[in-house]
Design an enzyme around this catalytic site. Structure first.
Site, PDB file in Angstrom:
ATOM      1  N   GLY A 140       0.820  -1.212   0.000  1.00 20.65           N
ATOM      2  CA  GLY A 140       0.000   0.000   0.000  1.00 20.65           C
ATOM      3  C   GLY A 140       0.844   1.248   0.000  1.00 20.65           C
ATOM      4  CD  GLU A 143      -1.826   8.154   1.140  1.00 18.37           C
ATOM      5  OE1 GLU A 143      -2.229   9.348   1.153  1.00 18.37           O
ATOM      6  OE2 GLU A 143      -1.148   7.630   2.035  1.00 18.37           O
ATOM      7  N   PRO A 144      -5.676   7.989  -2.776  1.00 19.99           N
ATOM      8  CG  PRO A 144      -7.797   7.950  -1.795  1.00 19.99           C
ATOM      9  CD  PRO A 144      -6.359   7.644  -1.524  1.00 19.99           C
ATOM     10  CD1 TRP A 172      -5.788   4.243  -7.458  1.00 13.75           C
ATOM     11  CD2 TRP A 172      -6.967   2.722  -8.594  1.00 13.75           C
ATOM     12  NE1 TRP A 172      -6.797   4.900  -8.088  1.00 13.75           N
ATOM     13  CE2 TRP A 172      -7.541   3.983  -8.808  1.00 13.75           C
ATOM     14  CE3 TRP A 172      -7.551   1.607  -9.210  1.00 13.75           C
ATOM     15  CZ2 TRP A 172      -8.669   4.171  -9.606  1.00 13.75           C
ATOM     16  CZ3 TRP A 172      -8.660   1.794 -10.005  1.00 13.75           C
ATOM     17  CH2 TRP A 172      -9.205   3.062 -10.198  1.00 13.75           C
ATOM     18  CG  LEU A 249       7.862   1.366  -6.416  1.00 17.45           C
ATOM     19  CD1 LEU A 249       7.501   2.792  -6.812  1.00 17.45           C
ATOM     20  CD2 LEU A 249       6.629   0.494  -6.460  1.00 17.45           C
ATOM     21  CG  ASN A 250      14.476   0.249  -8.112  1.00  9.79           C
ATOM     22  OD1 ASN A 250      13.982   1.099  -8.831  1.00  9.79           O
ATOM     23  ND2 ASN A 250      15.356   0.525  -7.170  1.00  9.79           N
ATOM     24  CB  ALA A 252       7.315  -4.513  -8.707  1.00  5.32           C
ATOM     25  CD  GLU A 373       5.351  -1.673  -9.799  1.00  3.69           C
ATOM     26  OE1 GLU A 373       6.248  -0.879  -9.478  1.00  3.69           O
ATOM     27  OE2 GLU A 373       4.975  -2.621  -9.106  1.00  3.69           O
ATOM     28  CG  PHE A 393       9.988  14.516 -11.314  1.00  7.29           C
ATOM     29  CD1 PHE A 393       9.388  13.389 -11.847  1.00  7.29           C
ATOM     30  CD2 PHE A 393      11.363  14.536 -11.168  1.00  7.29           C
ATOM     31  CE1 PHE A 393      10.145  12.288 -12.224  1.00  7.29           C
ATOM     32  CE2 PHE A 393      12.132  13.442 -11.541  1.00  7.29           C
ATOM     33  CZ  PHE A 393      11.524  12.314 -12.080  1.00  7.29           C
TER      34      PHE A 393
HETATM   35  P1  TGC Z   1      13.304  11.481  -4.737  1.00  2.57           P
HETATM   36  O1  TGC Z   1      13.627  12.711  -3.929  1.00  2.57           O
HETATM   37  O2  TGC Z   1      13.825  11.360  -6.120  1.00  2.57           O
HETATM   38  O3  TGC Z   1      13.769  10.190  -3.924  1.00  2.57           O
HETATM   39  C1  TGC Z   1      13.452  10.013  -2.560  1.00  2.57           C
HETATM   40  C2  TGC Z   1      14.422   8.959  -2.031  1.00  2.57           C
HETATM   41  O4  TGC Z   1      14.194   7.729  -2.722  1.00  2.57           O
HETATM   42  C3  TGC Z   1      15.372   7.344  -3.451  1.00  2.57           C
HETATM   43  N1  TGC Z   1      14.928   6.785  -4.717  1.00  2.57           N
HETATM   44  C4  TGC Z   1      15.104   5.505  -5.028  1.00  2.57           C
HETATM   45  N2  TGC Z   1      15.682   4.496  -4.372  1.00  2.57           N
HETATM   46  C5  TGC Z   1      15.694   3.304  -4.957  1.00  2.57           C
HETATM   47  N3  TGC Z   1      15.130   3.087  -6.174  1.00  2.57           N
HETATM   48  C6  TGC Z   1      14.529   4.062  -6.866  1.00  2.57           C
HETATM   49  N4  TGC Z   1      13.963   3.820  -8.043  1.00  2.57           N
HETATM   50  C7  TGC Z   1      14.483   5.349  -6.299  1.00  2.57           C
HETATM   51  N5  TGC Z   1      13.961   6.542  -6.682  1.00  2.57           N
HETATM   52  C8  TGC Z   1      14.255   7.411  -5.711  1.00  2.57           C
HETATM   53  C9  TGC Z   1      16.175   8.617  -3.621  1.00  2.57           C
HETATM   54  O5  TGC Z   1      17.536   8.334  -3.783  1.00  2.57           O
HETATM   55  C10 TGC Z   1      15.884   9.298  -2.304  1.00  2.57           C
HETATM   56  O6  TGC Z   1      16.644   8.640  -1.298  1.00  2.57           O
HETATM   57  P2  TGC Z   1      17.258   9.436  -0.052  1.00  2.57           P
HETATM   58  O7  TGC Z   1      17.902   8.376   0.779  1.00  2.57           O
HETATM   59  O8  TGC Z   1      18.203  10.430  -0.638  1.00  2.57           O
HETATM   60  O9  TGC Z   1      16.101  10.104   0.630  1.00  2.57           O
HETATM   61  O10 TGC Z   1      11.739  11.283  -4.698  1.00  2.57           O
HETATM   62  P3  TGC Z   1      10.606  12.131  -5.343  1.00  2.57           P
HETATM   63  O11 TGC Z   1       9.556  12.331  -4.300  1.00  2.57           O
HETATM   64  O12 TGC Z   1      11.162  13.341  -6.029  1.00  2.57           O
HETATM   65  O13 TGC Z   1      10.000  11.090  -6.401  1.00  2.57           O
HETATM   66  C11 TGC Z   1      10.583  10.780  -7.576  1.00  2.57           C
HETATM   67  C12 TGC Z   1       9.609   9.937  -8.430  1.00  2.57           C
HETATM   68  C13 TGC Z   1       8.517  10.793  -9.047  1.00  2.57           C
HETATM   69  C14 TGC Z   1      10.463   9.341  -9.535  1.00  2.57           C
HETATM   70  C15 TGC Z   1       8.965   8.815  -7.582  1.00  2.57           C
HETATM   71  O14 TGC Z   1       8.089   9.338  -6.659  1.00  2.57           O
HETATM   72  C16 TGC Z   1       8.214   7.790  -8.409  1.00  2.57           C
HETATM   73  O15 TGC Z   1       8.823   6.821  -8.876  1.00  2.57           O
HETATM   74  N6  TGC Z   1       6.880   7.948  -8.580  1.00  2.57           N
HETATM   75  C17 TGC Z   1       6.053   6.924  -9.206  1.00  2.57           C
HETATM   76  C18 TGC Z   1       5.230   6.241  -8.145  1.00  2.57           C
HETATM   77  C19 TGC Z   1       5.009   4.803  -8.444  1.00  2.57           C
HETATM   78  O16 TGC Z   1       5.648   4.181  -9.282  1.00  2.57           O
HETATM   79  N7  TGC Z   1       4.091   4.194  -7.728  1.00  2.57           N
HETATM   80  C20 TGC Z   1       3.865   2.787  -7.867  1.00  2.57           C
HETATM   81  C21 TGC Z   1       2.995   2.270  -6.751  1.00  2.57           C
HETATM   82  S1  TGC Z   1       3.044   0.525  -6.548  1.00  2.57           S
HETATM   83  C22 TGC Z   1       2.295  -0.069  -7.909  1.00  2.57           C
HETATM   84  O17 TGC Z   1       1.941   0.584  -8.812  1.00  2.57           O
HETATM   85  C23 TGC Z   1       2.094  -1.516  -7.893  1.00  2.57           C
HETATM   86  S2  TGC Z   1       1.328  -2.178  -9.288  1.00  2.57           S
HETATM   87  C24 TGC Z   1       1.437  -3.763  -8.818  1.00  2.57           C
HETATM   88  C25 TGC Z   1       1.106  -4.766  -9.787  1.00  2.57           C
HETATM   89  O18 TGC Z   1      -0.095  -5.154  -9.811  1.00  2.57           O
HETATM   90  O19 TGC Z   1       2.013  -5.274 -10.494  1.00  2.57           O
HETATM   91  P1  FAD Z   2      -1.697  10.509 -11.411  1.00  3.25           P
HETATM   92  O1  FAD Z   2      -0.418  10.544 -10.644  1.00  3.25           O
HETATM   93  O2  FAD Z   2      -2.832  11.370 -10.964  1.00  3.25           O
HETATM   94  O3  FAD Z   2      -1.385  10.838 -12.926  1.00  3.25           O
HETATM   95  C1  FAD Z   2      -2.400  11.192 -13.871  1.00  3.25           C
HETATM   96  C2  FAD Z   2      -1.691  11.566 -15.189  1.00  3.25           C
HETATM   97  O4  FAD Z   2      -0.821  12.698 -14.957  1.00  3.25           O
HETATM   98  C3  FAD Z   2      -0.792  10.442 -15.705  1.00  3.25           C
HETATM   99  O5  FAD Z   2      -0.811  10.440 -17.109  1.00  3.25           O
HETATM  100  C4  FAD Z   2       0.583  10.854 -15.209  1.00  3.25           C
HETATM  101  O6  FAD Z   2       1.638  10.324 -16.003  1.00  3.25           O
HETATM  102  C5  FAD Z   2       0.496  12.372 -15.371  1.00  3.25           C
HETATM  103  N1  FAD Z   2       1.456  13.051 -14.502  1.00  3.25           N
HETATM  104  C6  FAD Z   2       1.526  13.026 -13.146  1.00  3.25           C
HETATM  105  N2  FAD Z   2       2.565  13.766 -12.727  1.00  3.25           N
HETATM  106  C7  FAD Z   2       3.168  14.248 -13.836  1.00  3.25           C
HETATM  107  C8  FAD Z   2       4.297  15.080 -14.087  1.00  3.25           C
HETATM  108  N3  FAD Z   2       5.059  15.553 -13.082  1.00  3.25           N
HETATM  109  N4  FAD Z   2       4.605  15.388 -15.366  1.00  3.25           N
HETATM  110  C9  FAD Z   2       3.884  14.892 -16.405  1.00  3.25           C
HETATM  111  N5  FAD Z   2       2.807  14.097 -16.242  1.00  3.25           N
HETATM  112  C10 FAD Z   2       2.462  13.786 -14.982  1.00  3.25           C
HETATM  113  N6  FAD Z   2      -0.383   1.268  -6.173  1.00  3.25           N
HETATM  114  C11 FAD Z   2       0.116   0.686  -5.039  1.00  3.25           C
HETATM  115  O7  FAD Z   2       0.640   1.355  -4.166  1.00  3.25           O
HETATM  116  N7  FAD Z   2       0.041  -0.665  -4.880  1.00  3.25           N
HETATM  117  C12 FAD Z   2      -0.520  -1.479  -5.799  1.00  3.25           C
HETATM  118  O8  FAD Z   2      -0.553  -2.705  -5.610  1.00  3.25           O
HETATM  119  C13 FAD Z   2      -1.080  -0.898  -6.986  1.00  3.25           C
HETATM  120  N8  FAD Z   2      -1.721  -1.663  -7.889  1.00  3.25           N
HETATM  121  C14 FAD Z   2      -2.375  -1.073  -8.951  1.00  3.25           C
HETATM  122  C15 FAD Z   2      -3.179  -1.848  -9.778  1.00  3.25           C
HETATM  123  C16 FAD Z   2      -3.889  -1.250 -10.826  1.00  3.25           C
HETATM  124  C17 FAD Z   2      -4.773  -2.088 -11.683  1.00  3.25           C
HETATM  125  C18 FAD Z   2      -3.740   0.141 -11.066  1.00  3.25           C
HETATM  126  C19 FAD Z   2      -4.464   0.780 -12.211  1.00  3.25           C
HETATM  127  C20 FAD Z   2      -2.962   0.906 -10.237  1.00  3.25           C
HETATM  128  C21 FAD Z   2      -2.278   0.323  -9.156  1.00  3.25           C
HETATM  129  N9  FAD Z   2      -1.527   1.090  -8.251  1.00  3.25           N
HETATM  130  C22 FAD Z   2      -0.985   0.509  -7.123  1.00  3.25           C
HETATM  131  C23 FAD Z   2      -1.507   2.547  -8.382  1.00  3.25           C
HETATM  132  C24 FAD Z   2      -0.543   3.061  -9.444  1.00  3.25           C
HETATM  133  O9  FAD Z   2       0.772   2.932  -9.031  1.00  3.25           O
HETATM  134  C25 FAD Z   2      -0.923   4.519  -9.728  1.00  3.25           C
HETATM  135  O10 FAD Z   2      -2.137   4.488 -10.427  1.00  3.25           O
HETATM  136  C26 FAD Z   2       0.150   5.248 -10.504  1.00  3.25           C
HETATM  137  O11 FAD Z   2       1.301   5.441  -9.713  1.00  3.25           O
HETATM  138  C27 FAD Z   2      -0.341   6.600 -11.049  1.00  3.25           C
HETATM  139  O12 FAD Z   2      -0.988   7.334 -10.083  1.00  3.25           O
HETATM  140  P2  FAD Z   2      -2.445   7.975 -10.370  1.00  3.25           P
HETATM  141  O13 FAD Z   2      -3.312   6.904 -10.920  1.00  3.25           O
HETATM  142  O14 FAD Z   2      -2.873   8.670  -9.149  1.00  3.25           O
HETATM  143  O15 FAD Z   2      -2.209   8.999 -11.543  1.00  3.25           O
END
Ligand code: TGC
Ligand code: FAD
Length: 394
Positions: A140, A143-144, A172, A249-250, A252, A373, A393
């Protein structure tokens, strides 16, 4: 009507002979998972997708095959190399992105943080049962109002005596509604911390998200935390800050790089088979230049994507894989897989919109994979920053 003639030795289903890049153990594991998918997933997945269910019993079956936390060492995990983990993801996602998602979340997002950052007691308590598929986990973070920017999360943990009290909502969350254990990331006065929240903890509940048109054979839920009281022993002691969840996340995202090539391959092969059989204007549609162009584009994408995946897998095994390499793989392989699925959908004509063929199911699933991801845009910005030095960003 023109007849097909074979030319050359290239296999249309492994054109570049990528199998030659894999060793015996990797091929054995790949073939085992391929058989599991053929026997257990492909015959039923269209129904699961239509009904919107993920059969829970698959967890133990995957566990007994050693697919859960398979790239982790000890605690009942298989301890395979990264390429093997990737190949398993490819085969599972050939079946359905939901099956790969289940394995990604269980192994890379729920078990990995316990393995990397948990106490010895936490590892012993949870990992063996998770590896066996007896305990299902979820992750988790989102968030919304905090998706791409998890640093804006509102879920909060405050100290009360020796305990922690958590409040907030995660959204999600894959496996949320069937999870026995949730790894919940929350802000605290000490920074972001990871908490292990057993399902029966008072104040914790889940709500499944319905009316999805993507990843229907996968459970997606909200996690609700209302004064959830946890002992100190529920905190992952080995990490603090956003680095914790982002490092998971790296893992996954790595699985996705391989996984989506399985979905793309399923679409390409379905389109190839269909095009050779489907007769229009008294010729198989595979004999039309415009259709060949589409089939070739798909075949090239699948091969290129697999080469990239294996290269990144070898780098991971050599410990030279950087998170930005993972972003490149997630960014490029997912967008190409989606393009392959859309192209295959078109080759199948009207048949392309039914669940009788796997194509539209994969196409719809890949829309989620494009977003979760790290969205396509977020990975673009990660790569942009890596090559220019400028963060864009915000
Ligand atoms: P930022 O200031 O860049 O970094 C904060 C701290 O994190 C470290 N870091 C990492 N460490 C390891 N691996 C990475 N990929 C890392 N990216 C950043 C960084 O070095 C720093 O560490 P420290 O010790 O200096 O504090 O963070 P930011 O807030 O500016 O964010 C950068 C950004 C936008 C790239 C990051 O927030 C991001 O990747 N956003 C995307 C969120 C996302 O991918 N959510 C996924 C949710 S889980 C999911 O979707 C599961 S789907 C599951 C499924 O069904 O398969
Ligand atoms: P938003 O962040 O609101 O983005 C909306 C749009 O704006 C996107 O096109 C995005 O690329 C764009 N955008 C946002 N910021 C920027 C920027 N700075 N510059 C340009 N464009 C930008 N999360 C978990 O934690 N755990 C899970 O197990 C998990 N499973 C999931 C399963 C499914 C089926 C789905 C659909 C999602 C899941 N997620 C999970 C959540 C997922 O990681 C998020 O949906 C994703 O990170 C994007 O967030 P958001 O949907 O709030 O979109």
């Amino acid at each position: 009507m023109p007849q097909a003639t074979t030319s050359g030795t290239a296999d249309p289903r492994d054109f570049l002979d990528i199998d030659a890049l894999l060793d015996g153990e990797e091929l054995l594991l790949r073939d085992t998972v391929r058989r599991f998918v053929a026997d257990r997933i492909l015959p039923e997945v269209a129904d699961w997708f239509e009904e919107g269910v993920f059969p829970r019993e698959l967890a133990k079956e995957m566990g007994s095959l050693g697919l859960l936390g398979m790239h982790l060492d000890g605690y009942g995990c298989a301890g395979t190399n990264a390429v093997s983990y990737g190949l398993a993801c490819t085969e599972l996602e050939f079946g359905d992105s939901g099956a790969r998602s289940f394995v990604s979340v269980q192994g890379s997002l729920a078990m990995f943080p316990i393995h990397a950052y948990g106490s010895e007691e936490q590892k012993e308590e949870w990992l063996p049962r998770m590896a066996a598929g007896e305990v299902i986990g979820c992750f988790g973070l989102t968030e919304p109002d905090a998706g791409s920017d998890p640093s804006s999360m509102r879920t909060h943990a405050r100290r009360e005596g020796g305990d922690w009290v958590l409040n907030g909502t995660k959204m999600w969350i894959t496996n949320g509604g069937i999870a026995d254990l949730s790894v919940v990331w929350a802000k605290s006065d000490d920074g972001v911390l990871g908490f292990l929240v057993p399902r029966d903890t008072p104040g914790f509940s889940t709500r499944d998200i319905h009316q999805k048109l993507s990843l229907r054979a996968s459970v997606t839920s909200s996690l609700l935390l209302d004064d959830v009281r946890l002992p100190d022993a529920a905190v992952l002691p080995g990490v603090r800050g956003l680095r914790g969840p982002l490092s998971c996340l790296n893992e996954a995202r790595f699985g996705i790089i391989f996984g989506v090539i399985g979905a793309a391959r399923a679409c390409y092969e379905a389109a190839l088979d269909y095009a050779k059989e489907r007769v229009m204007f008294e010729r198989p549609i595979a004999s039309f230049q415009l259709i060949q162009r589409q089939l070739v584009d798909m075949m090239v994408s699948v091969n290129r994507g697999m080469l990239l995946a294996v290269h990144l897998g070898r780098k991971k095994d050599a410990s030279t894989l950087d998170p930005v390499h993972v972003s490149l793989g997630k960014f490029d392989n997912v967008r190409n897989a989606l393009e392959v699925a859309r192209t295959a959908r078109s080759v199948l004509g009207a048949n392309g919109i039914t669940l009788e063929y796997p194509v539209i199911r994969h196409m719809n699933n890949l829309e989620s994979v494009y977003t979760y991801e790290g969205t396509n845009e977020i990975h673009t910005l990660i790569l942009g920053q890596a090559i220019t030095g400028f963060g864009a960003f915000s």
